[in-house]
Design a protein around this motif. Structure first.
Motif, mmCIF file in Angstrom:
data_model
loop_
_atom_site.group_PDB
_atom_site.id
_atom_site.type_symbol
_atom_site.label_atom_id
_atom_site.label_comp_id
_atom_site.label_asym_id
_atom_site.label_seq_id
_atom_site.Cartn_x
_atom_site.Cartn_y
_atom_site.Cartn_z
ATOM 1 N N TYR A 1 0.943 -1.202 -0.445
ATOM 2 C CA TYR A 1 -0.261 -0.378 -0.113
ATOM 3 C C TYR A 1 1.013 1.520 -0.088
ATOM 4 C CZ TYR A 1 -4.149 -3.468 1.308
ATOM 5 O OH TYR A 1 -4.320 -4.630 1.609
ATOM 6 N N HIS B 1 2.128 3.147 -1.675
ATOM 7 C CA HIS B 1 2.641 4.206 -3.212
ATOM 8 C C HIS B 1 3.294 5.327 -3.828
ATOM 9 C CE1 HIS B 1 -1.104 1.020 -4.030
ATOM 10 N NE2 HIS B 1 -0.734 0.413 -5.096
ATOM 11 N N ILE C 1 -3.327 -4.466 -11.661
ATOM 12 C CA ILE C 1 -3.796 -4.383 -10.640
ATOM 13 C C ILE C 1 -3.908 -5.125 -9.490
ATOM 14 C CG2 ILE C 1 -5.666 -3.171 -9.479
ATOM 15 C CD1 ILE C 1 -5.662 -0.831 -12.050
ATOM 16 N N PHE D 1 -6.121 -8.580 -3.982
ATOM 17 C CA PHE D 1 -6.541 -7.273 -2.103
ATOM 18 C C PHE D 1 -8.367 -8.060 -1.687
ATOM 19 C CE2 PHE D 1 -3.631 -4.424 -5.289
ATOM 20 C CZ PHE D 1 -3.012 -4.711 -4.512
ATOM 21 N N LYS E 1 -8.379 -0.288 1.623
ATOM 22 C CA LYS E 1 -6.675 0.260 1.606
ATOM 23 C C LYS E 1 -6.153 1.019 0.325
ATOM 24 C CE LYS E 1 -6.593 -2.938 5.583
ATOM 25 N NZ LYS E 1 -5.437 -3.965 6.096
ATOM 26 N N LEU E 2 -6.637 0.599 -0.889
ATOM 27 C CA LEU E 2 -6.814 1.257 -1.962
ATOM 28 C C LEU E 2 -7.196 2.381 -1.900
ATOM 29 C CD1 LEU E 2 -6.833 -1.090 -4.769
ATOM 30 C CD2 LEU E 2 -4.424 -0.885 -3.439
ATOM 31 N N ALA F 1 -4.313 5.406 -2.891
ATOM 32 C CA ALA F 1 -3.705 5.749 -4.016
ATOM 33 C C ALA F 1 -4.261 6.778 -4.810
ATOM 34 C CB ALA F 1 -3.160 4.054 -3.838
ATOM 35 N N GLY G 1 -0.445 -3.021 -7.969
ATOM 36 C CA GLY G 1 -0.736 -3.875 -7.471
ATOM 37 C C GLY G 1 0.032 -5.300 -7.061
#
Length: 401
Positions: A139, A141, A168, A173, A178-179, A182, A381
């Protein structure tokens, strides 16, 4: 098959028995020694259960992640212990020979606690890095900013900003939310165009469904475009019927459209400012076999002037060396992904290393060859190993000059 299982079991037992010698040298408490074996046996039992019961048609990539995580956290680090013990055993053997020939009393030297501690400590640090990569690394990024001088770029496009994301692998995931940081990072760049260079999913289009709303938040003045990567075709899955597989890409295309991406399959689009134009090309996956070679650059460049500025999206970076840089169409910039930097390595200012470099000569960052540029994105990812150690997930911001 049974013979192979017996061989693997025998090697594993010897490995664990050898590693236990280091643990026994450092730890004298019998209860802790017993606990070590209980944990070891239970871990291997679970590992074997997951491997033996896994079926490709289960469509559960998270089980693959669990097995990969167990291997990297619990089994692989023990090779460091073996290395240090082996070095020490060579030393012990020669010391024994010395006493055998030079002294009246012969003895075999005991293990030194220092070597066992060193091996166990390094193994522990490696395991901690893997755990950090799984829990947090994937995570982290970051935006990498790249300024590119492209010959013949019309003045009106100077300062043009392009965001590239790649790989990705939505099915990797557990928690899409949680992305969100980003996604917010991408939005904050206020790019003119957003490009996605393949592998939206691991195998199945529905993996992307929970992410559609989130990626739809990303806006770009001249649009969002994508291409297919080798995983998007579903070739690594076991399908119930051929009809199910045939529906996969149309469904993925539909989901990408809902997220605001236009999928380019061996075709191009014109980006225009007044009377000036640049061309965006997108080809299907083209890689060294056994990876599919569906990409058709000839089709994608049809009707485009040779002198025009062209940006190509092609998932696999091997396409650049094998086809693109020699192609008469004169494609000035190719954007790829695919390698992930193997999600493990060193990625410092003056030092860049990953095991993937022994498979791909061009595996991360910017390359120039024969006057053409290739940029290999490190990926957004993860796949297989559900983490990143040393190779952070990447959002690339290009500024054309």
């Amino acid at each position: 098959m049974q013979k192979n299982i017996l061989i693997i079991t025998g090697i594993t037992f010897l490995l664990e028995f050898y590693v236990y010698q280091a643990f026994r040298t450092v730890v004298s408490n019998p209860w802790l020694r017993t606990a070590y074996w209980i944990i070891t046996i239970l871990t291997y039992a679970y590992f074997i259960f997951e491997v033996m019961s896994f079926r490709r048609e289960d469509r559960d990539h998270h089980r693959v992640q669990i097995v990969a995580s167990l291997f990297l956290i619990f089994i692989l680090p023990k090779l460091f212990v073996v290395f240090f013990l082996f070095i020490e055993d060579i030393s012990r053997f020669f010391r024994y020979l010395f006493t055998f020939f030079a002294q009246p009393e012969t003895y075999y030297p005991e293990r030194r606690k220092f070597m066992s501690l060193t091996g166990l400590a390094i193994a522990g640090v490696f395991s901690i890095l893997i755990i950090d990569g799984i829990a947090f690394g994937k995570y982290r990024h970051r935006v990498r900013k790249v300024k590119l001088k492209i010959a013949g770029l019309p003045d009106v496009f100077k300062g043009y900003k392009i965001i590239q994301i790649s790989d990705i692998h939505a099915g990797s995931f557990f928690n899409p939310a949680k992305l969100q940081p980003a996604i917010d990072l991408i939005k904050a760049q206020d790019a003119d165009m957003v490009l996605f260079t393949g592998d939206m999913v691991n195998n199945y289009a529905q993996e992307f469904e929970p992410f559609v709303k989130m990626f739809a938040e990303i806006k770009a003045k001249d649009g969002k475009f994508s291409v297919l990567g080798n995983h998007d075709y579903g070739d690594y899955a076991k399908w119930r019927t051929q009809a199910d597989k045939d529906r996969n890409i149309p469904f993925l295309t539909e989901l990408q459209q809902q997220a605001g991406f236009e999928l380019l399959r061996n075709e191009h689009r014109v980006i225009q400012r007044g009377e000036e134009k640049i061309y965006l090309l997108g080809v299907e996956n083209w890689g060294i076999k056994p990876f599919p070679q569906y990409g058709d650059l000839n089709k994608a460049v049809a009707g485009i002037p040779v002198s025009a500025v062209k940006i190509l999206m092609s998932h696999d970076p091997t396409h650049f060396d094998e086809i693109v840089k020699k192609h008469p169409a004169n494609v000035q910039l190719t954007l790829s992904g695919h390698t992930h930097g193997m999600q493990f390595g060193l990625d410092l200012k003056n030092v860049r290393w990953s095991p993937v470099q022994y498979r791909y000569k061009k595996w991360a960052d910017l390359y120039e060859s024969e006057g053409k540029y290739l940029y290999v994105n490190r990926g957004f990812g993860v796949i297989g190993f559900p983490g990143r150690v040393g190779i952070e997930p990447e959002i690339t911001l290009f500024e054309l000059q």
